[in-house]
Design an enzyme around this catalytic site. Structure first.
Site, PDB file in Angstrom:
ATOM      1  CB  ALA A 140      -0.983   0.000   1.360  1.00  0.00           C
ATOM      2  CE1 TYR A 141       4.972   5.369   2.080  1.00  0.00           C
ATOM      3  CE2 TYR A 141       7.082   4.095   2.194  1.00  0.00           C
ATOM      4  CZ  TYR A 141       6.792   5.323   2.061  1.00  0.00           C
ATOM      5  OH  TYR A 141       7.469   5.792   2.390  1.00  0.00           O
TER       6      TYR A 141
END
Length: 248
Positions: free
Chosen positions: A150-151
């Site tokens: 996600a990051y």
């Protein structure tokens, strides 16, 4: 080297943002510290002394971003440098990352950077050009993407915006760069303290065997990127990570 320049730094109250603000100020820039927590911003402004001013804003709020940029330009008479440092970080395995955390990562990262770049562009253009520094991450090119998906998605979006802005705004002498730092920020130090064995293994993957100092390693590099000696460099991602990442 940066005397007379005005730099807007988001998330300037701690960590990498603080280090960049201090390094820019040491080279003569006047610094606008933008963030959500007035006490932190004011502490860094006190370290810098004359030439630093605080502007409180939540960068996830479009109206607040616009108001902050215009306030900075009005206060200092213009803007020459934008550093998009602030970021909420969505970490963890994909099944554990909530939609709200993922959305906050995008809102505080690429969307906020997108808004700030557009808001600052007219002021940079009025000054005959300038430099935008966006913060990316080597998480996007990790050998093991577990817990970083996600990051990395958030940061890769920022890199894409960097390339596009560099291409579109180059004729106006506006350079746009991304940096991907490993820095001894409070967030990283907390992770090291909580995960000592994983941290030790991580350090072994860095050829220089250390993370960078927020001011001496990361801030000084950003100051150099904003200076005249590197005026032909744009559109690139600069890995400030001790040699670990391979962006290819």
């Amino acid at each position: 080297m940066l005397a007379g320049k005005v730099a807007l730094v988001t998330g300037g109250g701690q960590g990498v943002g603080r280090g960049i603000a201090l390094a820019l100020a040491r080279r003569g820039a006047r610094v606008a510290l933008v963030g959500r927590t007035p006490a932190r911003l004011e502490a860094v402004a006190a370290e810098i002394g004359d030439g630093a001013t605080c502007f409180t804003a939540d960068i996830k709020d479009a109206a607040a971003v616009s108001a902050a940029v215009h306030a900075v330009a009005e206060h200092f008479g213009g803007i020459d440098i934008l550093v998009n440092n602030a970021q909420e970080v969505p970490l963890g395995p994909l099944l554990a990352v909530e939609d709200s955390a993922f959305e906050a990562g995008f809102a505080s990262g690429p969307l906020a950077s997108f808004r700030l770049m557009k808001a600052c562009r007219p002021y940079l253009r009025q000054r005959g050009g300038g430099t935008i520094i966006n913060l990316a991450s080597s998480a996007a090119v990790r050998w093991d993407m577990s817990n970083y998906g996600a990051y990395a998605a958030v940061k890769q979006a920022t890199r894409a915006l960097t390339r596009a802005a560099a291409a579109e705004w180059g004729p106006d002498n506006i350079r746009v760069l991304a940096i991907a730092p490993h820095a001894n920020s409070p967030g990283l130090q907390g992770w090291v303290d909580d995960n000592p064995e994983e941290a030790e293994a991580f350090f072994r993957t860095i050829p220089l065997r250390r993370v960078g100092d927020c001011e001496d390693d990361i801030g000084n590099a950003v100051a150099a990127l904003c200076g005249p000696d590197l005026s032909y460099l744009t559109g690139a991602t600069i890995p400030l990570d001790g040699g670990q990442a391979n962006f290819g």
